[in-house]
Design a protein around this motif. Structure first.
Motif, PDB file in Angstrom:
ATOM      1  N   PHE A  24     -45.729 -10.816 -13.330  1.00  0.00           N
ATOM      2  CA  PHE A  24     -47.067 -11.362 -13.135  1.00  0.00           C
ATOM      3  C   PHE A  24     -47.873 -10.554 -12.119  1.00  0.00           C
ATOM      4  O   PHE A  24     -49.096 -10.643 -12.086  1.00  0.00           O
ATOM      5  CB  PHE A  24     -46.959 -12.824 -12.680  1.00  0.00           C
ATOM      6  CG  PHE A  24     -48.239 -13.567 -12.742  1.00  0.00           C
ATOM      7  CD1 PHE A  24     -48.868 -13.805 -13.952  1.00  0.00           C
ATOM      8  CD2 PHE A  24     -48.845 -14.031 -11.588  1.00  0.00           C
ATOM      9  CE1 PHE A  24     -50.070 -14.486 -14.019  1.00  0.00           C
ATOM     10  CE2 PHE A  24     -50.045 -14.725 -11.641  1.00  0.00           C
ATOM     11  CZ  PHE A  24     -50.654 -14.949 -12.863  1.00  0.00           C
ATOM     12  N   LEU A  25     -47.220  -9.741 -11.301  1.00  0.00           N
ATOM     13  CA  LEU A  25     -47.891  -8.969 -10.256  1.00  0.00           C
ATOM     14  C   LEU A  25     -48.988  -8.042 -10.784  1.00  0.00           C
ATOM     15  O   LEU A  25     -50.078  -7.991 -10.197  1.00  0.00           O
ATOM     16  CB  LEU A  25     -46.859  -8.198  -9.444  1.00  0.00           C
ATOM     17  CG  LEU A  25     -47.345  -7.570  -8.149  1.00  0.00           C
ATOM     18  CD1 LEU A  25     -47.865  -8.638  -7.202  1.00  0.00           C
ATOM     19  CD2 LEU A  25     -46.221  -6.802  -7.496  1.00  0.00           C
ATOM     20  N   PRO A  26     -48.801  -7.313 -11.876  1.00  0.00           N
ATOM     21  CA  PRO A  26     -49.894  -6.467 -12.385  1.00  0.00           C
ATOM     22  C   PRO A  26     -51.144  -7.272 -12.767  1.00  0.00           C
ATOM     23  O   PRO A  26     -52.266  -6.818 -12.550  1.00  0.00           O
ATOM     24  CB  PRO A  26     -49.298  -5.784 -13.612  1.00  0.00           C
ATOM     25  CG  PRO A  26     -47.833  -5.811 -13.387  1.00  0.00           C
ATOM     26  CD  PRO A  26     -47.558  -7.064 -12.616  1.00  0.00           C
ATOM     27  N   VAL A  27     -50.953  -8.466 -13.309  1.00  0.00           N
ATOM     28  CA  VAL A  27     -52.100  -9.311 -13.655  1.00  0.00           C
ATOM     29  C   VAL A  27     -52.860  -9.694 -12.388  1.00  0.00           C
ATOM     30  O   VAL A  27     -54.094  -9.650 -12.350  1.00  0.00           O
ATOM     31  CB  VAL A  27     -51.635 -10.563 -14.434  1.00  0.00           C
ATOM     32  CG1 VAL A  27     -52.797 -11.516 -14.670  1.00  0.00           C
ATOM     33  CG2 VAL A  27     -50.985 -10.167 -15.741  1.00  0.00           C
ATOM     34  N   LEU A  28     -52.143 -10.053 -11.332  1.00  0.00           N
ATOM     35  CA  LEU A  28     -52.787 -10.403 -10.069  1.00  0.00           C
ATOM     36  C   LEU A  28     -53.557  -9.217  -9.491  1.00  0.00           C
ATOM     37  O   LEU A  28     -54.663  -9.383  -8.964  1.00  0.00           O
ATOM     38  CB  LEU A  28     -51.749 -10.890  -9.062  1.00  0.00           C
ATOM     39  CG  LEU A  28     -51.141 -12.265  -9.314  1.00  0.00           C
ATOM     40  CD1 LEU A  28     -50.048 -12.546  -8.294  1.00  0.00           C
ATOM     41  CD2 LEU A  28     -52.204 -13.329  -9.259  1.00  0.00           C
ATOM     42  N   LEU A  29     -52.980  -8.029  -9.581  1.00  0.00           N
ATOM     43  CA  LEU A  29     -53.662  -6.843  -9.060  1.00  0.00           C
ATOM     44  C   LEU A  29     -54.931  -6.534  -9.847  1.00  0.00           C
ATOM     45  O   LEU A  29     -55.962  -6.171  -9.257  1.00  0.00           O
ATOM     46  CB  LEU A  29     -52.714  -5.643  -9.081  1.00  0.00           C
ATOM     47  CG  LEU A  29     -51.588  -5.681  -8.057  1.00  0.00           C
ATOM     48  CD1 LEU A  29     -50.638  -4.509  -8.267  1.00  0.00           C
ATOM     49  CD2 LEU A  29     -52.146  -5.658  -6.653  1.00  0.00           C
ATOM     50  N   GLY A  57     -32.223 -14.884  -9.644  1.00  0.00           N
ATOM     51  CA  GLY A  57     -33.161 -13.775  -9.729  1.00  0.00           C
ATOM     52  C   GLY A  57     -34.233 -13.931 -10.785  1.00  0.00           C
ATOM     53  O   GLY A  57     -35.077 -13.059 -10.940  1.00  0.00           O
ATOM     54  N   GLN A  58     -34.228 -15.015 -11.516  1.00  0.00           N
ATOM     55  CA  GLN A  58     -35.213 -15.212 -12.573  1.00  0.00           C
ATOM     56  C   GLN A  58     -36.628 -15.299 -12.011  1.00  0.00           C
ATOM     57  O   GLN A  58     -37.554 -14.720 -12.566  1.00  0.00           O
ATOM     58  CB  GLN A  58     -34.895 -16.468 -13.366  1.00  0.00           C
ATOM     59  CG  GLN A  58     -35.917 -16.762 -14.445  1.00  0.00           C
ATOM     60  CD  GLN A  58     -35.617 -18.040 -15.197  1.00  0.00           C
ATOM     61  OE1 GLN A  58     -34.566 -18.633 -15.011  1.00  0.00           O
ATOM     62  NE2 GLN A  58     -36.545 -18.437 -16.033  1.00  0.00           N
ATOM     63  N   VAL A  59     -36.804 -16.001 -10.908  1.00  0.00           N
ATOM     64  CA  VAL A  59     -38.131 -16.148 -10.309  1.00  0.00           C
ATOM     65  C   VAL A  59     -38.654 -14.788  -9.836  1.00  0.00           C
ATOM     66  O   VAL A  59     -39.833 -14.474 -10.003  1.00  0.00           O
ATOM     67  CB  VAL A  59     -38.085 -17.168  -9.155  1.00  0.00           C
ATOM     68  CG1 VAL A  59     -39.407 -17.201  -8.421  1.00  0.00           C
ATOM     69  CG2 VAL A  59     -37.726 -18.534  -9.682  1.00  0.00           C
ATOM     70  N   ALA A  60     -37.805 -13.980  -9.275  1.00  0.00           N
ATOM     71  CA  ALA A  60     -38.223 -12.654  -8.806  1.00  0.00           C
ATOM     72  C   ALA A  60     -38.677 -11.787  -9.979  1.00  0.00           C
ATOM     73  O   ALA A  60     -39.679 -11.074  -9.882  1.00  0.00           O
ATOM     74  CB  ALA A  60     -37.093 -11.973  -8.055  1.00  0.00           C
ATOM     75  N   ILE A  61     -37.976 -11.853 -11.081  1.00  0.00           N
ATOM     76  CA  ILE A  61     -38.348 -11.070 -12.260  1.00  0.00           C
ATOM     77  C   ILE A  61     -39.682 -11.572 -12.825  1.00  0.00           C
ATOM     78  O   ILE A  61     -40.543 -10.780 -13.208  1.00  0.00           O
ATOM     79  CB  ILE A  61     -37.243 -11.135 -13.330  1.00  0.00           C
ATOM     80  CG1 ILE A  61     -35.955 -10.505 -12.811  1.00  0.00           C
ATOM     81  CG2 ILE A  61     -37.688 -10.465 -14.623  1.00  0.00           C
ATOM     82  CD1 ILE A  61     -36.075  -9.040 -12.457  1.00  0.00           C
ATOM     83  N   GLU A  62     -39.882 -12.889 -12.873  1.00  0.00           N
ATOM     84  CA  GLU A  62     -41.143 -13.438 -13.360  1.00  0.00           C
ATOM     85  C   GLU A  62     -42.299 -13.037 -12.447  1.00  0.00           C
ATOM     86  O   GLU A  62     -43.394 -12.739 -12.925  1.00  0.00           O
ATOM     87  CB  GLU A  62     -41.059 -14.963 -13.457  1.00  0.00           C
ATOM     88  CG  GLU A  62     -40.185 -15.442 -14.590  1.00  0.00           C
ATOM     89  CD  GLU A  62     -40.011 -16.947 -14.590  1.00  0.00           C
ATOM     90  OE1 GLU A  62     -40.593 -17.620 -13.709  1.00  0.00           O
ATOM     91  OE2 GLU A  62     -39.297 -17.449 -15.466  1.00  0.00           O
ATOM     92  N   TYR A  63     -42.061 -13.030 -11.152  1.00  0.00           N
ATOM     93  CA  TYR A  63     -43.095 -12.621 -10.203  1.00  0.00           C
ATOM     94  C   TYR A  63     -43.464 -11.154 -10.412  1.00  0.00           C
ATOM     95  O   TYR A  63     -44.631 -10.792 -10.405  1.00  0.00           O
ATOM     96  CB  TYR A  63     -42.620 -12.852  -8.773  1.00  0.00           C
ATOM     97  CG  TYR A  63     -43.630 -12.446  -7.737  1.00  0.00           C
ATOM     98  CD1 TYR A  63     -44.781 -13.195  -7.537  1.00  0.00           C
ATOM     99  CD2 TYR A  63     -43.452 -11.298  -6.970  1.00  0.00           C
ATOM    100  CE1 TYR A  63     -45.730 -12.826  -6.599  1.00  0.00           C
ATOM    101  CE2 TYR A  63     -44.383 -10.914  -6.031  1.00  0.00           C
ATOM    102  CZ  TYR A  63     -45.517 -11.685  -5.850  1.00  0.00           C
ATOM    103  OH  TYR A  63     -46.443 -11.306  -4.928  1.00  0.00           O
ATOM    104  N   LEU A  64     -42.478 -10.301 -10.604  1.00  0.00           N
ATOM    105  CA  LEU A  64     -42.756  -8.889 -10.833  1.00  0.00           C
ATOM    106  C   LEU A  64     -43.522  -8.675 -12.132  1.00  0.00           C
ATOM    107  O   LEU A  64     -44.344  -7.766 -12.226  1.00  0.00           O
ATOM    108  CB  LEU A  64     -41.454  -8.090 -10.860  1.00  0.00           C
ATOM    109  CG  LEU A  64     -40.790  -7.872  -9.508  1.00  0.00           C
ATOM    110  CD1 LEU A  64     -39.459  -7.165  -9.685  1.00  0.00           C
ATOM    111  CD2 LEU A  64     -41.698  -7.078  -8.595  1.00  0.00           C
TER     112      LEU A  64
END
Length: 127
Positions: A29-34, A20-27
């Motif tokens: 980074f998601l605000p930066v992408l938005l 689950g580490q990748v999923a947490i890192e993606y979450l």
């Protein structure tokens, strides 16, 4: 699969697993992408509004040079969703007329005001 002292899941060799580490890192980074995506869309709106202001100024100057008035031609030359925030001013005399068009820049973030885009166009008066 055994659990160590701290409750971390470990495989048979005793190595800690990073499930689950990748999923947490993606979450994370998601605000930066938005934010980057919204900034790109806003810059596109600013550029489009500036282009529409140029179109309005040319149409208004063409209409004013034929003695038909500039404001209606300015508003008709821009997209319908920008027409409400379009204003044109006419100046000049003699053999040419200058029209300055201002179009309000829409914002995708409520409460932020980006002002308006302005362009000018000059046309010779048709006699």
């Amino acid at each position: 699969m055994a659990r160590g002292r701290r409750g971390v899941a470990r495989d048979r060799q005793g190595v800690a697993r990073d499930r689950g580490q990748v999923a947490i890192e993606y979450l994370g980074f998601l605000p930066v992408l938005l934010i980057v995506a919204m900034a790109a869309v806003q810059l596109g709106l600013i550029a489009y509004t500036a282009q529409q202001a140029g179109t309005a100024a040319r149409a208004g100057a063409r209409s004013a040079s034929l003695d038909r008035g500039a404001q209606d031609a300015c508003a008709a030359a821009v997209s319908s969703w920008l027409a409400g925030g379009t204003s044109c001013g006419t100046s000049g005399g003699g053999d040419e007329v200058t029209v300055t068009a201002r179009v309000d820049i829409p914002s995708i973030v409520p409460g932020w005001d980006f002002g308006s885009a302005g362009r000018s166009a000059t046309m010779p008066v048709d006699h």
